[in-house]
Design a protein around this motif. Structure first.
Motif, PDB file in Angstrom:
ATOM      1  N   TYR A  36      34.664 -65.368  48.593  1.00 56.12           N
ATOM      2  CA  TYR A  36      34.955 -64.003  49.004  1.00 56.12           C
ATOM      3  C   TYR A  36      35.570 -64.069  50.394  1.00 56.12           C
ATOM      4  CZ  TYR A  36      30.893 -64.077  52.123  1.00 56.12           C
ATOM      5  OH  TYR A  36      29.999 -64.374  53.129  1.00 56.12           O
ATOM      6  N   ASN A  37      35.989 -62.938  50.914  1.00 56.68           N
ATOM      7  CA  ASN A  37      36.615 -62.939  52.234  1.00 56.68           C
ATOM      8  C   ASN A  37      36.047 -61.838  53.110  1.00 56.68           C
ATOM      9  OD1 ASN A  37      37.934 -60.707  50.829  1.00 56.68           O
ATOM     10  ND2 ASN A  37      39.364 -60.669  52.564  1.00 56.68           N
ATOM     11  N   ARG A  38      36.405 -61.874  54.367  1.00 55.70           N
ATOM     12  CA  ARG A  38      36.137 -60.776  55.293  1.00 55.70           C
ATOM     13  C   ARG A  38      37.487 -60.212  55.712  1.00 55.70           C
ATOM     14  NH1 ARG A  38      32.522 -64.895  57.012  1.00 55.70           N
ATOM     15  NH2 ARG A  38      30.343 -64.355  56.539  1.00 55.70           N
ATOM     16  N   SER A  39      37.703 -58.957  55.402  1.00 58.85           N
ATOM     17  CA  SER A  39      39.024 -58.353  55.606  1.00 58.85           C
ATOM     18  C   SER A  39      39.430 -58.356  57.077  1.00 58.85           C
ATOM     19  CB  SER A  39      39.026 -56.915  55.082  1.00 58.85           C
ATOM     20  OG  SER A  39      40.269 -56.305  55.334  1.00 58.85           O
ATOM     21  N   GLU A  40      40.692 -58.726  57.307  1.00 59.29           N
ATOM     22  CA  GLU A  40      41.227 -58.763  58.669  1.00 59.29           C
ATOM     23  C   GLU A  40      42.551 -58.012  58.787  1.00 59.29           C
ATOM     24  OE1 GLU A  40      41.575 -62.872  59.641  1.00 59.29           O
ATOM     25  OE2 GLU A  40      39.407 -63.207  59.841  1.00 59.29           O
ATOM     26  N   ILE A  41      43.053 -57.461  57.705  1.00 58.80           N
ATOM     27  CA  ILE A  41      44.368 -56.814  57.717  1.00 58.80           C
ATOM     28  C   ILE A  41      44.200 -55.308  57.526  1.00 58.80           C
ATOM     29  CG2 ILE A  41      46.619 -56.668  56.604  1.00 58.80           C
ATOM     30  CD1 ILE A  41      46.237 -59.527  55.646  1.00 58.80           C
ATOM     31  N   GLU A  42      44.725 -54.541  58.467  1.00 58.33           N
ATOM     32  CA  GLU A  42      44.686 -53.077  58.358  1.00 58.33           C
ATOM     33  C   GLU A  42      45.949 -52.540  57.705  1.00 58.33           C
ATOM     34  OE1 GLU A  42      44.390 -49.062  61.194  1.00 58.33           O
ATOM     35  OE2 GLU A  42      44.108 -51.069  62.042  1.00 58.33           O
ATOM     36  N   ALA A  43      47.093 -53.188  57.945  1.00 55.62           N
ATOM     37  CA  ALA A  43      48.370 -52.677  57.436  1.00 55.62           C
ATOM     38  C   ALA A  43      49.266 -53.826  57.000  1.00 55.62           C
ATOM     39  CB  ALA A  43      49.077 -51.841  58.501  1.00 55.62           C
ATOM     40  N   ILE A  44      49.996 -53.596  55.917  1.00 47.85           N
ATOM     41  CA  ILE A  44      51.068 -54.502  55.521  1.00 47.85           C
ATOM     42  C   ILE A  44      52.366 -53.696  55.508  1.00 47.85           C
ATOM     43  CG2 ILE A  44      49.572 -56.006  54.181  1.00 47.85           C
ATOM     44  CD1 ILE A  44      50.650 -54.644  51.666  1.00 47.85           C
ATOM     45  N   GLY A  84      35.159 -64.619  41.704  1.00 51.57           N
ATOM     46  CA  GLY A  84      35.559 -64.602  43.108  1.00 51.57           C
ATOM     47  C   GLY A  84      36.418 -63.385  43.380  1.00 51.57           C
ATOM     48  N   ARG A  85      36.402 -62.922  44.633  1.00 53.01           N
ATOM     49  CA  ARG A  85      37.121 -61.689  44.956  1.00 53.01           C
ATOM     50  C   ARG A  85      37.599 -61.718  46.392  1.00 53.01           C
ATOM     51  NH1 ARG A  85      33.831 -56.136  45.380  1.00 53.01           N
ATOM     52  NH2 ARG A  85      33.240 -57.147  47.328  1.00 53.01           N
ATOM     53  N   LEU A  86      38.788 -61.196  46.598  1.00 51.34           N
ATOM     54  CA  LEU A  86      39.331 -61.017  47.945  1.00 51.34           C
ATOM     55  C   LEU A  86      39.796 -59.575  48.072  1.00 51.34           C
ATOM     56  CD1 LEU A  86      41.681 -63.362  49.922  1.00 51.34           C
ATOM     57  CD2 LEU A  86      42.357 -60.982  49.588  1.00 51.34           C
ATOM     58  N   ILE A  87      39.330 -58.907  49.109  1.00 54.60           N
ATOM     59  CA  ILE A  87      39.730 -57.528  49.397  1.00 54.60           C
ATOM     60  C   ILE A  87      40.466 -57.516  50.723  1.00 54.60           C
ATOM     61  CG2 ILE A  87      38.964 -55.170  49.856  1.00 54.60           C
ATOM     62  CD1 ILE A  87      38.442 -55.929  47.017  1.00 54.60           C
ATOM     63  N   GLU A  88      41.674 -56.989  50.740  1.00 52.63           N
ATOM     64  CA  GLU A  88      42.434 -56.883  51.981  1.00 52.63           C
ATOM     65  C   GLU A  88      43.150 -55.533  52.067  1.00 52.63           C
ATOM     66  OE1 GLU A  88      42.628 -57.749  54.760  1.00 52.63           O
ATOM     67  OE2 GLU A  88      41.970 -59.820  54.961  1.00 52.63           O
ATOM     68  N   ILE A  89      43.640 -55.298  53.276  1.00 54.80           N
ATOM     69  CA  ILE A  89      44.284 -54.029  53.670  1.00 54.80           C
ATOM     70  C   ILE A  89      43.220 -52.942  53.664  1.00 54.80           C
ATOM     71  CG2 ILE A  89      46.339 -52.605  53.481  1.00 54.80           C
ATOM     72  CD1 ILE A  89      47.370 -54.535  51.348  1.00 54.80           C
ATOM     73  N   THR A  90      42.441 -52.907  54.707  1.00 52.47           N
ATOM     74  CA  THR A  90      41.323 -51.976  54.802  1.00 52.47           C
ATOM     75  C   THR A  90      41.317 -51.269  56.154  1.00 52.47           C
ATOM     76  OG1 THR A  90      39.810 -53.670  55.671  1.00 52.47           O
ATOM     77  CG2 THR A  90      39.935 -53.426  53.282  1.00 52.47           C
ATOM     78  N   ASP A 150      36.539 -45.072  47.589  1.00 48.94           N
ATOM     79  CA  ASP A 150      36.617 -44.100  48.682  1.00 48.94           C
ATOM     80  C   ASP A 150      37.861 -44.475  49.482  1.00 48.94           C
ATOM     81  OD1 ASP A 150      36.442 -42.395  50.778  1.00 48.94           O
ATOM     82  OD2 ASP A 150      34.384 -42.897  51.336  1.00 48.94           O
ATOM     83  N   ALA A 151      38.948 -43.748  49.245  1.00 46.05           N
ATOM     84  CA  ALA A 151      40.246 -44.142  49.792  1.00 46.05           C
ATOM     85  C   ALA A 151      40.314 -44.037  51.307  1.00 46.05           C
ATOM     86  CB  ALA A 151      41.353 -43.305  49.157  1.00 46.05           C
ATOM     87  N   ALA A 152      39.337 -43.404  51.932  1.00 47.17           N
ATOM     88  CA  ALA A 152      39.321 -43.377  53.399  1.00 47.17           C
ATOM     89  C   ALA A 152      39.156 -44.783  53.969  1.00 47.17           C
ATOM     90  CB  ALA A 152      38.206 -42.465  53.896  1.00 47.17           C
ATOM     91  N   SER A 153      38.630 -45.711  53.173  1.00 50.33           N
ATOM     92  CA  SER A 153      38.449 -47.080  53.654  1.00 50.33           C
ATOM     93  C   SER A 153      39.650 -47.970  53.348  1.00 50.33           C
ATOM     94  CB  SER A 153      37.176 -47.684  53.047  1.00 50.33           C
ATOM     95  OG  SER A 153      37.261 -47.755  51.646  1.00 50.33           O
ATOM     96  N   TRP A 154      40.682 -47.408  52.713  1.00 50.35           N
ATOM     97  CA  TRP A 154      41.898 -48.178  52.452  1.00 50.35           C
ATOM     98  C   TRP A 154      42.714 -48.330  53.729  1.00 50.35           C
ATOM     99  CZ3 TRP A 154      44.233 -45.809  47.314  1.00 50.35           C
ATOM    100  CH2 TRP A 154      43.271 -45.912  46.297  1.00 50.35           C
ATOM    101  N   GLY A 155      43.541 -49.372  53.763  1.00 48.68           N
ATOM    102  CA  GLY A 155      44.455 -49.577  54.874  1.00 48.68           C
ATOM    103  C   GLY A 155      45.794 -48.891  54.644  1.00 48.68           C
ATOM    104  N   LYS A 156      46.870 -49.489  55.182  1.00 49.48           N
ATOM    105  CA  LYS A 156      48.178 -48.828  55.161  1.00 49.48           C
ATOM    106  C   LYS A 156      49.253 -49.741  54.567  1.00 49.48           C
ATOM    107  CE  LYS A 156      47.202 -46.793  59.723  1.00 49.48           C
ATOM    108  NZ  LYS A 156      47.706 -46.707  61.121  1.00 49.48           N
ATOM    109  N   THR A 164      45.334 -50.523  49.389  1.00 48.77           N
ATOM    110  CA  THR A 164      44.400 -51.640  49.502  1.00 48.77           C
ATOM    111  C   THR A 164      44.701 -52.623  48.380  1.00 48.77           C
ATOM    112  OG1 THR A 164      42.074 -52.250  49.840  1.00 48.77           O
ATOM    113  CG2 THR A 164      42.547 -50.689  48.069  1.00 48.77           C
ATOM    114  N   LEU A 165      44.271 -53.863  48.566  1.00 50.09           N
ATOM    115  CA  LEU A 165      44.623 -54.930  47.638  1.00 50.09           C
ATOM    116  C   LEU A 165      43.365 -55.700  47.241  1.00 50.09           C
ATOM    117  CD1 LEU A 165      47.018 -56.647  46.365  1.00 50.09           C
ATOM    118  CD2 LEU A 165      46.780 -58.114  48.389  1.00 50.09           C
ATOM    119  N   ALA A 166      43.255 -56.007  45.949  1.00 51.80           N
ATOM    120  CA  ALA A 166      42.132 -56.812  45.458  1.00 51.80           C
ATOM    121  C   ALA A 166      42.666 -57.960  44.610  1.00 51.80           C
ATOM    122  CB  ALA A 166      41.180 -55.956  44.632  1.00 51.80           C
ATOM    123  N   ILE A 167      42.225 -59.173  44.916  1.00 51.91           N
ATOM    124  CA  ILE A 167      42.540 -60.354  44.118  1.00 51.91           C
ATOM    125  C   ILE A 167      41.257 -60.779  43.415  1.00 51.91           C
ATOM    126  CG2 ILE A 167      43.567 -62.652  44.104  1.00 51.91           C
ATOM    127  CD1 ILE A 167      45.377 -60.581  45.385  1.00 51.91           C
TER     128      ILE A 167
END
Length: 533
Positions: free
Chosen positions: A292-300, A505-511, A522-528, A490-493
């Protein structure tokens, strides 16, 4: 009864009604709490109303007409008891004691996932390769689970009850362990095997109440509450409920039968491989945990393309300075990672990625039969709010209770510009697939057959894959974005086992870093997703 008390009772009943209908807003919730706090009389009235509502949901019968055919369970008309209301006070009085006991020990459906506990154990984890809860803690054999919500985020676990009942639970799943002989499956997939000592074990969902008669059967519940049931051995009594909460008379399902419960029950073709019936072989390294990961990306950033790329899975023509990369935590950062690029023009949105994957392109899920579980076999899901006017953060959520100070926006909750794009390669079909789910609750979905192109390529070393997609804006209910536009995204692998069925296994990014914990729905937790000139 004085006038003030009467007015409060009327107001309390009105609020209780909205609570049961899940239409209570934040101000109503606060007012309900005020009426209940420190007021035993109001608490009794409220508890009685909740029990009455629950009994009506189970005892009333559907008025929906259903065709009398072998492929559907036969329904009957509403019972005459609903025509009068003189029985309501008696029903409340009779049910109050039971309701008070239930309320004391019951954890509400939106409660946080429970940690393992050694007291009041309901079930024990027998075997496990998985993680639970928002913090993705490792699930280990020997954990004893008490009454409450068990949320399996990744992997697969096998649970055992004192009666000998065994259950294989596939992620992602949200299971409410109510008692030693009753569970409520909110979402997810499970197979239960019930010995003679466990006859009467109950599995409930939003659509059906299943009473086991000594059997083996599988249950899956999608995000909308739709429920599929398949019986492998023995028989199960199914007491179905319609979307409005009413119940129809019970029907018995036998070995070799499968039904879908979402409105009128419908017979499905029996598929032996629909569920995982035996726990997979233990991972060769018992110390290995799931990636799994710890999200570090707010915007792509999406780059405007002068020339549309050839959609063939070859990424060499992409030269995007705005590409992004993410990886799972060590020691998985080399074998579970992604590098991606987003492009756009006046006709389409383009998505291109390379995914490192030890079991690439293995997805064996049947998207037509199991539309809400396609992704567990390995996939990439890009979720977007496809209009700059939706704003960021996007105030759309399927969560029952919003944070303090936040007011629900029903229009954004139901907007079909909130789109979940599921992209994967079907090993069975030998083709790229695109699943579109609309609205934050994913109530509308379709397996796209036109309006897009997709291609996958396996890495030469067999340890990953590349893909490209070109998606028409019509599928997103969107107009072409303009430079400077911002779409919530937001993106999920998801990585699967080698069989291509279970999410391992799961990766969540853009948060959004200001919204913790991240909640997919809850889309308020999505990134950009920012569209560059």
């Amino acid at each position: 009864m004085n006038e003030k008390h009467s007015n409060n009772s009327d107001e309390l009943l009105a609020l209780a009604s909205k609570y049961c209908e899940e239409s209570l807003d934040d101000s109503g919730t606060r007012r309900l709490e005020e009426l209940l706090r420190g007021n035993p009389d109001n608490q009794l009235v409220f508890l009685g109303y909740l029990d009455l509502h629950a009994r009506l949901c189970w005892e009333a019968r559907s008025s929906d007409p259903v065709a009398d055919s072998p492929s559907e369970l036969r329904l009957q008309e509403k019972p005459a008891i609903l025509r009068g209301r003189s029985w309501i006070p008696a029903a409340i009085a009779l049910s109050l004691l039971v309701m008070l006991t239930w309320w004391t020990f019951r954890i509400p459906p939106n409660a946080n996932p429970i940690p393992p506990s050694q007291d009041l154990a309901v079930a024990t984890v027998v075997r496990a390769v998985g993680r639970w809860g928002d913090e993705l803690k490792t699930v280990s054999p020997g954990y004893q689970l008490k009454s409450g919500i068990f949320e399996l985020s990744q992997g697969i676990v096998e649970l055992e009850w004192p009666s000998g009942v065994r259950m294989i639970l596939e992620s992602p799943a949200r299971l409410d362990l109510i008692s030693s002989d009753r569970v409520f499956l909110h979402t997810g997939r499970l197979v239960t095997k019930v010995p003679p000592a466990g006859v009467g074990f109950v599995i409930e969902t939003e659509r059906v109440r299943l009473v086991d008669l000594g059997t083996e059967f599988g249950v899956s519940v999608g995000l909308s509450g739709s429920t599929d049931v398949q019986v492998y051995e023995g028989a199960v009594d199914a007491h179905t409920r319609t979307v409005n909460g009413t119940r129809v008379p019970g029907s018995r399902l036998h070995a070799g039968e499968a039904f879908s419960f979402d409105g009128a029950p419908k017979k499905l073709a029996f598929a032996p491989d629909r569920f995982i019936r035996r726990f997979p072989a233990t991972h060769p390294d018992p110390k290995t945990e799931l990636p799994y990961n710890r999200s570090e990306i707010e915007a792509i950033h999406a780059v405007r393309l002068d020339q549309p790329p050839v959609v063939d899975g070859d990424l060499r023509e992409w030269n995007d300075p705005h590409s992004f990369s993410a990886a799972c935590i060590e020691p998985y950062d080399d074998t579970y990672r992604v590098r991606g690029m987003i492009g756009y023009d006046d006709k389409r949105l383009y998505v291109a990625m390379h995914v490192a994957d030890p079991a690439p392109m293995a997805n064996m899920m049947n998207a037509e039969a199991e539309s809400q579980f396609f992704w567990t076999g390995g996939s990439v899901i890009l979720r977007v709010g496809a209009d700059d006017a939706l704003g960021w953060p996007l105030n759309a959520s399927k969560e029952r209770k919003l944070p303090p100070g936040r007011i629900r926006d029903p229009i954004k909750d139901s907007s079909h510009q909130v789109v979940h794009l599921g992209m994967w390669y079907s090993k069975e079909q030998q083709a790229s697939q695109l699943m579109l789910q609309y609205g934050i609750r994913c109530k509308l979905h379709m397996l796209a057959t036109e309006g897009w192109q997709g291609a996958h390529r396996r890495d030469p070393d067999g340890l990953g894959y590349t893909f490209e997609y070109a998606i028409d804006y019509d599928l997103l209910n969107a107009s072409p974005p303009q430079p400077g536009d911002v779409w919530p995204a937001t993106l999920a692998i998801h990585w699967s086992d080698e069989a291509g069925r279970t999410c391992m296994g799961r990766l969540i990014e853009i948060t959004n870093p200001d919204e913790v914990p991240f909640l997919t729905f809850d889309a308020a937790s999505w990134g950009k997703l920012v569209f560059e000139p």
